[in-house]
Structures are given as structure tokens and as C-alpha cells.
Design a protein around this motif. Structure first.
Motif, PDB file in Angstrom:
ATOM      1  N   TYR B 146      17.972  -9.492 -15.148  1.00 40.40           N
ATOM      2  CA  TYR B 146      17.410  -9.404 -16.814  1.00 40.40           C
ATOM      3  C   TYR B 146      16.760  -8.195 -16.888  1.00 40.40           C
ATOM      4  CZ  TYR B 146      13.291 -11.925 -15.511  1.00 40.40           C
ATOM      5  OH  TYR B 146      12.023 -12.078 -15.126  1.00 40.40           O
ATOM      6  N   LYS B 148      13.760  -6.931 -18.566  1.00 42.74           N
ATOM      7  CA  LYS B 148      12.330  -7.247 -18.973  1.00 42.74           C
ATOM      8  C   LYS B 148      12.108  -6.764 -20.435  1.00 42.74           C
ATOM      9  CE  LYS B 148       9.902  -8.234 -14.798  1.00 42.74           C
ATOM     10  NZ  LYS B 148       8.966  -7.726 -13.921  1.00 42.74           N
ATOM     11  N   LEU B 151      14.377  -8.332 -23.342  1.00 44.34           N
ATOM     12  CA  LEU B 151      13.834  -9.796 -23.484  1.00 44.34           C
ATOM     13  C   LEU B 151      12.561  -9.877 -24.315  1.00 44.34           C
ATOM     14  CD1 LEU B 151      16.013 -10.238 -21.581  1.00 44.34           C
ATOM     15  CD2 LEU B 151      14.951 -12.305 -20.715  1.00 44.34           C
ATOM     16  N   VAL B 156      12.275 -13.178 -26.314  1.00 45.80           N
ATOM     17  CA  VAL B 156      13.114 -13.820 -25.414  1.00 45.80           C
ATOM     18  C   VAL B 156      12.350 -14.356 -23.989  1.00 45.80           C
ATOM     19  CG1 VAL B 156      15.374 -14.523 -24.262  1.00 45.80           C
ATOM     20  CG2 VAL B 156      15.306 -13.701 -26.679  1.00 45.80           C
ATOM     21  N   GLU B 157      12.059 -15.572 -23.603  1.00 45.83           N
ATOM     22  CA  GLU B 157      11.580 -15.696 -22.271  1.00 45.83           C
ATOM     23  C   GLU B 157      12.738 -15.842 -21.465  1.00 45.83           C
ATOM     24  OE1 GLU B 157       8.512 -16.321 -21.024  1.00 45.83           O
ATOM     25  OE2 GLU B 157       8.032 -15.609 -23.068  1.00 45.83           O
ATOM     26  N   PRO B 158      12.598 -15.448 -20.034  1.00 47.36           N
ATOM     27  CA  PRO B 158      13.532 -15.819 -19.146  1.00 47.36           C
ATOM     28  C   PRO B 158      13.955 -17.125 -18.998  1.00 47.36           C
ATOM     29  CG  PRO B 158      11.913 -14.441 -18.144  1.00 47.36           C
ATOM     30  CD  PRO B 158      11.326 -14.774 -19.394  1.00 47.36           C
ATOM     31  N   ALA B 168      19.472 -17.559 -25.173  1.00 46.20           N
ATOM     32  CA  ALA B 168      18.868 -15.928 -25.021  1.00 46.20           C
ATOM     33  C   ALA B 168      20.094 -14.876 -25.213  1.00 46.20           C
ATOM     34  CB  ALA B 168      18.266 -16.192 -23.657  1.00 46.20           C
ATOM     35  N   LEU B 172      20.048 -11.824 -27.759  1.00 43.18           N
ATOM     36  CA  LEU B 172      19.749 -10.724 -27.064  1.00 43.18           C
ATOM     37  C   LEU B 172      21.118  -9.739 -27.600  1.00 43.18           C
ATOM     38  CD1 LEU B 172      18.634 -11.629 -23.569  1.00 43.18           C
ATOM     39  CD2 LEU B 172      17.602 -10.090 -25.244  1.00 43.18           C
TER      40      LEU B 172
END
Lengths: 300, 414
Positions: B146, B148, B151, B156-158, B168, B172
């Protein structure tokens, strides 16, 4: 003298006959033999299973689906190619200047490999990302990119499959129609003109198409048989390292995976190949009879 | 009988022609002793081909000719094992049918003293009936990359759950960037059993039964369809999931790919990326990553089986320096030997260390009992579920039946 000519006959024909026997008839007969055996991972099986492979293949949903895929493909490609190649032939036949140029331009794609054309279609024209040619054009009109080959609903992949084959084969059939058109006696058109027939649809319907009957029959037969044998563009457009989507898998692609994939079920694959060959033979014979192939008017 | 000059020339030409037609299969005895043919699939990493040829040239007990084979390698080897002109030694994953059909040689004795040093995750799928049929070369695994910065920009959090991944990917996605790339087929091919593992299920249980005859399977696979209907998936990219090009070109914010892509991604994106396992789903779920390994195997049709076994032992058991070089100097793989993996400096920090940890903690290898027929049936169902919106329950039921029949078939051959 007679002995010598027989010798020369075999000198010239022998190698080709031997090649034909070795690379076509022997594998064909071997394959028919394999279809009656449990031939998983072997070409010299010992376990006779009778018609089990045939019944398994006929009960296999994926194989039956592949036949449906073929029917859809045929329903599209045969009439489309017929109309496009006939139209091209009529246009090229009327052209008064640069006739050879136009014939060559339309015929040239026939010399292109199906694999190469499929890759051009897949990676350049119908690439699913925004910089693919088709998507770039759509982008000019503010339309989102389309994943042409990865979308079963709507089934855009058919557009890709049909256009690539059409581009590759229309020129070849155009040449066949062109040959047919040039055999039509010009006196027929002159007589029609004298009788008041206007050039265009009337002449096409009442003179050109009936005169092209023999050519049309041959073209349709060839198109149907070729459609049954479709493999290259399907495989190269839709397969990846991990497999092949089930929604556009024609019979030969399915049999390729069955017999030559990692499963190596040569018995089952051979049974499928025999079934497919029989289907092609039955359809071809039925079609030939229906279209009265080879009969002259005198035969009635 | 006197032989005329013309006759002699004709005979000579005939023999020459036959010799030319025969070609060099890499078999037969050469001047220096036994000749062995070894096949590798085409690796993408520069230098790998030269390396394996260098290893082979350094073997002094046989003349080993290496064939570097592009294209559909697994199908090539499957067909070649039926003939006498195939390889003596080849890399691959012998299938159950190949083992049961006697197409590959038992290599158990090669690992008599070092079996415990091979990672069990990749040795187990090479083991059948207590015998080892391939010596694992290196471990490959797949994971979720992903970006970083993308995100962070989208807030958006992983994602750590499948629901969070679906959410997510949607957030995205915009007109230029898609949220997730799982391959041009929407993930049906590459993900294989990973979503089932993430739901706490298996493809085949340890006692040889269907491992996903459970409502959780349909629930999890059904969620993959949401990614498709949300238009969050990148489809039709110029290269497929195994190549990080789509991720590097900014066509997608997250991509499922292999460990081998890590050096290239690291080189081009620096620290602007992270790695994740396939996120868990459901109360019994756990993160999952697929692991696999090509093994070095010996064809049963080899005329020099013992010499071939000796060579395999030399290359993949004794020469640990070659194994370390092969795993880490060109592409990026985890050595199959636990002792080599432990001491590899490249695997001790950053996303590489995360990948090794994920392999150890959440790795799942494809079971040997998972036959190509089972794989095809499952993959077809997955395509219908993801892209066609087919009912996951009925699709899973049909696959369970098919896989059950396959398991019965292979057990009968035992």
C-alpha cells in the motif's frame, strides 16, 4: 517409363504423405485410442475405461458451457464477416483507380499472426487503463475507462474478440468474393439495365447474390469450421499465468487446459476432442446438404 | 562390397542429416562423463540465468546443460515428463498426479541429515506418503503493498479486516487511481485459497477432507464481489499482479503482488509504502499470506537418475553458498533453509522483515491434495462470484462437491 513416373510420384509425394501420416493421422488415431483409457499423465495407458471419458465430458458443465461460447461466437462472427467481406469485395470491385492498393490494404491483415494481433488489441487498443487507445477516445467524451476484457457484464470482451478476428479474416474472404464477382457475366448486368433494373439493392439481390451462391456456401462453411476451431485470439486475449475466465472459454481452450494443462488428463481431453470433431463433422455435413453444396442447377 | 564415392557421400550426408535432426537433448554421455539436462523457468530478475549456469558449470561430476525456458513453464514440464527428451533435473512443484503416476523420483534420502533445516511450510507440499519429491529452492510469498501517502491523503488506515479493505479501496478510488489491484481477473487467479485462510478455513484439511464446507466461505468470497461492484478494482492493466508497474505508475493505491517486487518498489518509492497480509474476516479469521516454493525434482524418465539426484543434493543441499546467492543476490526471496534465512542481513529490517514475519506467522502453502481440477473448479467459481455476482452459497456448494470427488479420486490411487 511408367515405373519411372511412379518413382517420381513417390519422391515428391512420399515425404508429404509420410509427414501427414506421422504428424496428423497417427496422433489422431492415438488420441481416439486414448479416449477409451484412463490416461492421466501418460500417453501409453493400460486401464481401459470404455466410454467413461465420453460420459464424463458430456456431463461436464464447463465443456457444455464452452460449446455455448462457441455458439455465441459463431452467431456473431459468421454473419458479420460475411457482410463485411462481401461489402469490401463490392467496393473494391467498383474502384476504378488504385485497385491493387485497396485490395492489398484489405488483404494484408490476413498475413498477420493471430497471436500478434491479439496482443496489439489487448495491450494497445483495448487496454483497460486510461491510456489505452479506446479508453483515450472515451476520455475525450468524459466517459470512464472500460476494462474491456475483464468485464462480463456488460460483456465488452466480445467486442474485442469479434473485432480482432474480423480484422484478420475479412480480407481473405473479400478475395474469395472478389473472385466470385469477377466470374459473373457482365451481360447479365447489361440485360438487367435494359430491362429497367436500377443499380443498387435490386441488382444485388436479383443478380449478384444468386450468382455468388457457390462462393457464399463455401465462405459460410469455412467461417463456421474456423469459428469452431477458435483458439489463438481467445487464449491470448483472455488467459493469464493463473488460468482462464470461464465466461469466454471456447471448446479448444477448454480441451487445451484439460489435456495439456497441469492436470494432463489426456484420456478426458481426447474424448472431448473426438466429441468436438464429431460435432464439427455433423454440422458441416448438415450445412452442406442444406445449402446443396456441390449440386448444379441441372441436379435439381 | 565396394562402396562408390557417390554412395559414400550420400551415406555421409544422410548420417549428418539424421544427427542434425536429432539435436542435442542434453542427454547421453559426453566426453567428460554423464550429461544432465536441467530446466528452469524464466526468472524476471537480471543475473539469475547467469548464476544458475555458473553453479552448473562448477559441478565436476557431470556435464550439466541448463535450459532457461520462457513461456508456460509448468505446462511445458508437465508435457516433457511424458517423453524421453525432457529434463533430467527440473525446478517445479510436482503435482500429486505426477507423483502417483511415477513421473518423478523419490528424493527423501537427499535430506536425511538436514530435513529439519528446511522450512516445513514449503517442504510439506513436496511430501507425499512420507516421501519427499522435490527439494525446495527458495520461498516466495505474496502480500498487499500500500502507498502510505495516498492512504494518508484519503484519511485511510492500513486495513486489518476484509471489511476495512473493501471500505479503504472504495475511499481510495477516484477518476485516475483505483483503490486496489488484485490482478486483471479481479483476484480470482492470484488469491486462490487466501480469502478462505483469512476466514479461518483451509482448502484441504490435514486429514484430507474439503476444508471450506462452511458458511464462512461464502460470506468471505461474497465480500470480494463488493470490491468489483464498487468499481474499486483496477482491471485491464498493461501488466498483471506479479509486476508492480501498476502500483509504481500510480494506477492503484494498493496492489497484491509478490515478495520479488519489493526491491523494485523500495527503489522507486523509498519509504512511501508498507506491506500487509490479506486481512482477516469473521470471528474465526486470521491474516493470511500464501507461500510457495519451486522445488528441484528429478524426472523418472531420466537415464541418469542417480547422477541427477547426486547433482540435486550437491546444488540444493550441500552448496549453501549457492542457495544464499540464488535467494538474495538477484531477486528477493526467502531461503528455504531456516538457517540461511536467519542469517540473511537483507531480511532483518523494514518491509522485508515484515514479509518474513508474515510468512512465519500467517503463511499458508497450497496443499498437495489440491489438484489442478479442484483449482480450476474453485477459480471458475471465484470469477463468477467476483465479476458475475453469482450466489456465493451455491457456487461454494458446487465446488465442495467437485473437490470432494477429486479427493476421492486421488485417494483411490494411493
Amino acid at each position: 517409363m511408367k515405373h519411372r513416373s511412379a518413382l517420381w510420384f513417390w519422391v515428391f509425394v512420399g515425404p508429404f504423405a509420410a509427414g501427414l501420416a506421422l504428424f496428423t493421422y497417427v496422433p489422431l488415431l492415438w488420441s481416439v485410442g486414448l479416449s477409451f483409457f484412463d490416461a492421466q499423465n501418460t500417453v501409453t495407458p493400460t486401464h481401459f475405461v470404455g466410454l467413461d471419458n465420453y460420459t464424463a465430458m458430456l456431463r461436464d458443465d464447463a465443456f457444455r458451457d464452452s460449446l455455448k461460447t462457441f455458439l455465441v461466437f459463431t452467431a456473431f462472427i459468421v454473419p458479420t464477416t460475411y457482410v463485411v467481406s462481401l461489402t469490401l469485395a463490392l467496393m473494391v470491385n467498383r474502384v476504378r483507380w488504385a485497385r491493387a492498393f485497396f485490395r492489398s490494404v484489405f488483404f494484408l491483415p490476413a498475413a498477420c499472426s493471430y497471436v500478434v494481433a491479439a496482443l496489439v488489441w489487448k495491450m494497445s487498443i483495448f487496454s483497460g487503463v486510461r491510456f489505452g487507445l479506446a479508453n483515450t477516445v472515451l476520455g475525450w467524451f468524459g466517459t470512464d475507462s472500460v476494462a474491456w476484457l475483464a468485464t462480463p457484464d456488460p460483456p465488452w470482451y466480445w467486442l474485442v474478440l469479434i473485432t480482432v478476428r474480423l480484422w484478420l479474416q475479412a480480407g481473405f474472404y473479400m478475395i474469395l468474393f472478389l473472385a466470385g464477382l469477377q466470374r459473373i457475366d457482365p451481360a447479365l448486368y447489361e440485360a438487367a439495365a435494359v430491362d429497367g433494373a436500377r443499380p443498387g439493392w435490386t441488382v444485388l439481390r436479383h443478380i449478384t447474390l444468386p450468382q455468388l451462391r457457390a462462393t457464399s456456401v463455401a465462405v459460410v462453411l469455412l467461417l463456421v469450421v474456423n469459428a469452431f476451431q477458435a483458439f489463438d485470439e481467445f487464449y491470448n486475449l483472455l488467459s493469464d499465468a493463473r488460468g482462464y475466465p470461464p465466461y469466454a472459454r471456447p471448446p479448444l481452450v477448454y480441451l487445451y487446459y484439460t489435456a495439456l494443462g497441469q492436470g494432463q488428463n489426456l484420456g478426458l481431453g481426447s474424448a472431448g476432442a473426438v466429441i468436438l470433431a464429431l460435432v464439427i463433422a455433423v454440422v458441416t455435413v448438415a450445412q452442406a446438404r442444406w445449402l446443396k453444396l456441390g449440386r448444379t442447377d441441372a441436379d435439381g | 562390397m565396394a562402396v562408390s564415392r557417390r554412395g559414400l557421400l550420400g551415406a555421409g550426408a544422410g548420417v549428418g542429416l539424421l544427427a542434425a535432426c536429432g539435436g542435442n537433448t542434453g542427454r547421453g554421455d559426453g566426453k567428460g562423463g554423464t550429461r544432465l539436462a536441467q530446466w528452469y523457468h524464466q526468472y524476471g530478475e537480471a543475473g539469475t540465468e547467469q548464476a544458475v549456469k555458473r553453479y552448473a558449470a562448477g559441478y565436476d561430476k557431470a556435464d550439466v546443460s541448463v535450459q532457461w525456458r520462457p513461456g508456460d513453464y509448468d505446462r511445458q514440464t508437465a508435457a516433457a515428463l511424458l517423453t524421453d527428451s525432457g529434463p533430467d533435473v527440473f525446478e517445479g512443484s510436482p503435482t500429486l498426479d505426477q507423483i502417483q503416476g511415477g513421473q518423478v523420483v523419490d528424493l527423501t534420502d537427499l535430506l536425511d541429515e538436514v530435513k529439519d533445516d528446511f522450512n516445513p511450510a514449503v517442504l510439506t507440499p513436496k511430501t507425499y506418503d512420507g516421501k519427499i519429491w522435490g527439494i525446495p529452492q527458495v520461498i516466495d510469498m505474496q502480500l498487499l503493498y500500500y502507498r502510505k501517502s495516498l492512504l494518508k491523503a484519503a484519511g485511510v488506515e492500513p486495513p486489518t479486516t476484509l471489511d476495512a479493505l473493501v471500505d479503504a479501496a472504495k475511499r481510495l478510488t477516484d477518476s485516475k487511481v483505483k483503490g486496489l489491484f488484485l490482478g486483471n481477473d479481479g483476484g480470482a487467479g492470484v488469491l486462490a485459497g487466501t480469502p478462505l485462510n483469512a476466514a479461518g478455513l483451509q482448502l484441504v484439511t490435514d486429514d484430507g477432507k474439503v476444508g471450506f464446507d462452511d458458511p464462512a466461505a461464502a460470506r468471505t468470497l461474497g465480500k470480494l464481489h463488493h470490491l468489483y461492484t464498487d468499481k474499486s478494482l483496477l482491471l485491464g492493466a498493461p501488466t498483471d499482479w506479479s509486476d508492480p508497474a501498476a502500483f509504481l505508475q500510480g494506477l492503484t493505491a494498493m496492489q497484491w503482488s509478490g515478495l520479488w517486487a519489493l526491491p523494485q518498489i523500495s527503489k522507486e518509492l523509498g519509504d512511501d509504502f508498507g506491506v500487509l497480509p490479506f486481512p482477516k474476516d469473521g470471528p474465526h479469521g486470521a491474516p493470511a499470506v500464501p507461500v510457495g516454493a519451486y522445488g528441484s525434482a528429478v524426472s523418472a524418465r531420466s537415464r541418469h537418475r542417480e547422477a541427477a539426484k547426486e547433482y540435486v543434493k550437491w546444488l540444493w543441499v550441500e552448496r549453501t553458498d549457492h542457495q544464499e546467492d540464488f535467494a538474495l543476490s538477484y531477486g528477493f526471496h526467502i531461503p528455504a533453509r531456516v538457517s540461511l534465512a536467519r542469517k540473511a542481513a537483507k531480511l532483518r529490517s523494514g518491509p522485508a522483515a515484515d514479509a518474513v514475519r508474515l510468512t512465519t506467522e500467517h503463511g499458508h502453502a497450497q496443499p498437495l491434495l489440491w489438484t489442478p481440477a479442484s483449482q480450476t473448479a474453485y477459480q471458475d467459481a471465484l470469477v463468477r462470484i467476483i465479476k458475475g455476482g453469482a450466489n456465493p452459497e451455491s457456487e461454494v456448494r458446487a465446488v465442495v462437491r467437485k473437490v470432494g470427488a477429486e479427493l476421492d479420486r486421488v485417494k483411490k490411487k494411493r
